[in-house]
Motif scaffolding. Sequence first.
Motif, PDB file in Angstrom:
ATOM      1  N   PRO A 175      29.304  -9.255  31.518  1.00 32.66           N
ATOM      2  CA  PRO A 175      29.086 -10.530  32.203  1.00 32.66           C
ATOM      3  C   PRO A 175      27.680 -11.083  32.000  1.00 32.66           C
ATOM      4  O   PRO A 175      26.690 -10.346  32.014  1.00 32.66           O
ATOM      5  N   ASP A 176      27.611 -12.400  31.808  1.00 31.12           N
ATOM      6  CA  ASP A 176      26.339 -13.114  31.795  1.00 31.12           C
ATOM      7  C   ASP A 176      26.037 -13.458  33.258  1.00 31.12           C
ATOM      8  O   ASP A 176      26.382 -14.535  33.743  1.00 31.12           O
ATOM      9  N   TRP A 177      25.401 -12.542  33.962  1.00 36.90           N
ATOM     10  CA  TRP A 177      25.200 -12.717  35.390  1.00 36.90           C
ATOM     11  C   TRP A 177      24.304 -13.900  35.738  1.00 36.90           C
ATOM     12  O   TRP A 177      24.547 -14.578  36.748  1.00 36.90           O
ATOM     13  N   LEU A 187      23.666   2.583  46.554  1.00 33.77           N
ATOM     14  CA  LEU A 187      23.132   2.199  45.249  1.00 33.77           C
ATOM     15  C   LEU A 187      22.126   1.088  45.493  1.00 33.77           C
ATOM     16  O   LEU A 187      22.460   0.036  46.030  1.00 33.77           O
ATOM     17  N   MET A 188      20.878   1.309  45.098  1.00 30.50           N
ATOM     18  CA  MET A 188      19.823   0.340  45.340  1.00 30.50           C
ATOM     19  C   MET A 188      19.697  -0.624  44.158  1.00 30.50           C
ATOM     20  O   MET A 188      19.565  -0.194  43.010  1.00 30.50           O
ATOM     21  N   HIS A 189      19.752  -1.907  44.464  1.00 31.20           N
ATOM     22  CA  HIS A 189      19.448  -2.911  43.444  1.00 31.20           C
ATOM     23  C   HIS A 189      17.966  -3.232  43.537  1.00 31.20           C
ATOM     24  O   HIS A 189      17.449  -3.558  44.610  1.00 31.20           O
ATOM     25  N   ARG A 190      17.289  -3.162  42.408  1.00 34.05           N
ATOM     26  CA  ARG A 190      15.869  -3.511  42.342  1.00 34.05           C
ATOM     27  C   ARG A 190      15.674  -4.539  41.233  1.00 34.05           C
ATOM     28  O   ARG A 190      16.073  -4.305  40.089  1.00 34.05           O
ATOM     29  N   GLY A 191      15.077  -5.668  41.592  1.00 27.26           N
ATOM     30  CA  GLY A 191      14.814  -6.696  40.582  1.00 27.26           C
ATOM     31  C   GLY A 191      15.519  -8.001  40.918  1.00 27.26           C
ATOM     32  O   GLY A 191      15.945  -8.246  42.039  1.00 27.26           O
ATOM     33  N   ASP A 192      15.605  -8.859  39.922  1.00 24.94           N
ATOM     34  CA  ASP A 192      16.089 -10.223  40.079  1.00 24.94           C
ATOM     35  C   ASP A 192      17.421 -10.281  40.827  1.00 24.94           C
ATOM     36  O   ASP A 192      18.400  -9.661  40.411  1.00 24.94           O
ATOM     37  N   PRO A 193      17.509 -11.049  41.935  1.00 24.90           N
ATOM     38  CA  PRO A 193      18.784 -11.194  42.639  1.00 24.90           C
ATOM     39  C   PRO A 193      19.891 -11.775  41.761  1.00 24.90           C
ATOM     40  O   PRO A 193      21.075 -11.545  42.035  1.00 24.90           O
ATOM     41  N   ALA A 194      19.522 -12.509  40.713  1.00 21.54           N
ATOM     42  CA  ALA A 194      20.525 -13.082  39.819  1.00 21.54           C
ATOM     43  C   ALA A 194      21.316 -12.007  39.084  1.00 21.54           C
ATOM     44  O   ALA A 194      22.400 -12.277  38.572  1.00 21.54           O
ATOM     45  N   LEU A 212      22.214  -9.122  40.573  1.00 23.85           N
ATOM     46  CA  LEU A 212      22.835  -8.259  41.571  1.00 23.85           C
ATOM     47  C   LEU A 212      24.297  -7.973  41.236  1.00 23.85           C
ATOM     48  O   LEU A 212      24.814  -6.895  41.537  1.00 23.85           O
ATOM     49  N   GLY A 213      24.968  -8.925  40.595  1.00 26.94           N
ATOM     50  CA  GLY A 213      26.373  -8.731  40.256  1.00 26.94           C
ATOM     51  C   GLY A 213      26.626  -7.482  39.438  1.00 26.94           C
ATOM     52  O   GLY A 213      27.659  -6.812  39.606  1.00 26.94           O
ATOM     53  N   GLU A 214      25.714  -7.135  38.536  1.00 27.04           N
ATOM     54  CA  GLU A 214      25.908  -5.942  37.714  1.00 27.04           C
ATOM     55  C   GLU A 214      25.791  -4.676  38.558  1.00 27.04           C
ATOM     56  O   GLU A 214      26.520  -3.702  38.347  1.00 27.04           O
ATOM     57  N   THR A 215      24.870  -4.689  39.538  1.00 26.63           N
ATOM     58  CA  THR A 215      24.751  -3.544  40.436  1.00 26.63           C
ATOM     59  C   THR A 215      26.010  -3.414  41.287  1.00 26.63           C
ATOM     60  O   THR A 215      26.504  -2.296  41.522  1.00 26.63           O
ATOM     61  N   ILE A 216      26.536  -4.536  41.757  1.00 28.50           N
ATOM     62  CA  ILE A 216      27.788  -4.517  42.517  1.00 28.50           C
ATOM     63  C   ILE A 216      28.909  -3.943  41.658  1.00 28.50           C
ATOM     64  O   ILE A 216      29.735  -3.150  42.135  1.00 28.50           O
ATOM     65  N   ARG A 217      28.936  -4.330  40.404  1.00 28.94           N
ATOM     66  CA  ARG A 217      29.971  -3.827  39.488  1.00 28.94           C
ATOM     67  C   ARG A 217      29.902  -2.304  39.367  1.00 28.94           C
ATOM     68  O   ARG A 217      30.918  -1.621  39.428  1.00 28.94           O
ATOM     69  N   GLY A 271      20.290  -2.877  49.157  1.00 26.30           N
ATOM     70  CA  GLY A 271      21.092  -1.667  49.091  1.00 26.30           C
ATOM     71  C   GLY A 271      22.572  -1.945  49.278  1.00 26.30           C
ATOM     72  O   GLY A 271      22.969  -2.717  50.147  1.00 26.30           O
ATOM     73  N   LEU A 272      23.399  -1.296  48.463  1.00 24.53           N
ATOM     74  CA  LEU A 272      24.855  -1.375  48.565  1.00 24.53           C
ATOM     75  C   LEU A 272      25.353  -0.008  49.006  1.00 24.53           C
ATOM     76  O   LEU A 272      25.146   0.990  48.301  1.00 24.53           O
ATOM     77  N   GLY A 273      25.999   0.056  50.174  1.00 27.83           N
ATOM     78  CA  GLY A 273      26.363   1.349  50.724  1.00 27.83           C
ATOM     79  C   GLY A 273      27.819   1.442  51.124  1.00 27.83           C
ATOM     80  O   GLY A 273      28.444   0.454  51.515  1.00 27.83           O
ATOM     81  N   VAL A 274      28.350   2.657  51.047  1.00 28.04           N
ATOM     82  CA  VAL A 274      29.690   2.954  51.524  1.00 28.04           C
ATOM     83  C   VAL A 274      29.575   4.118  52.508  1.00 28.04           C
ATOM     84  O   VAL A 274      28.894   5.112  52.239  1.00 28.04           O
TER      85      VAL A 274
END
Length: 291
Positions: free
Chosen positions: A112-114, A154-161, A163-168, A205-208
Amino acid sequence: MELTATYRARLDRVLRYLDENPDGPQDLETLSGIAAFSKFHFQRQFSAFFGVSAGAYGQRLRLLRAAQWLAYYPKRRVLDIALDSGYAGPEAFARAFRQLFGQSPSAFRAAPDWPSWHAATQAIQEVRMTQARRDYSPSDVEIVDFPATPLMVLMHRGDPALLGETIRRFIAWRRAHKLPPQRFATFNLAYDDPATTPPEAYRFGLGVATHQNYPPDDSGLEPLTIPAGRCAKIRHIGPDSGIAGAVLYLYRAWLPQSGLSPRDFPLFFQRVTLFPDVPEAEMVTDIFLPV
């Protein structure tokens, strides 16, 4: 002034309808009837207020949902996504998808081109931000005793744009470990405000929620526990664009009047229902401020 507000409220009804009914009828007769405007002038009126036609807004909503299906649901066929997005076949769907995101559906699914996805999402959010904001009151806030809740994060660090890849990656991990959202609660840890934090310093942070111990691996997920304690809780129903208003109310209005102070743990969200499983207008997010 009152006439302008009434006029605007009629157009806001159309926005709410499109958000709540992405697959419902979106013909000129239906939309102009919701606004109670003449069908001969409705499109110009809508575009004059929101900078985009009602048809383009509805199409973009469906394509953004299709992009999430492509990115997060690898077993869904492109043909089925095209049909579920209101297109007669994959060719018309691919043309519209490429025009918005600059990639074919299959290319987006593979890589994806996030930033393009984020730009399209921001355009939708900017339209929504022009709607009247909800007014919160102290009765919307509940003090709860939140229990200690172990997570894998799972911690996302960096550009919010991006974030989709971290969610993936997060969705793929929890799917591989059989932790579906219907049985294992989803949490977000809002360490930073994207409006005031430089992109390179942003953390989210994305948590379950799970009590199971997982050995360290290269997924990037790590154990973290939300500590037990009091929290101010406010419920937001609708797209993420409205979360900022609820958070602003907590910090700017409710907290100074409460006599309480924040605890040493970040703001966090529980995602009760998630898009694209439900329309964005029906998403439920509980916001917790530790105090």
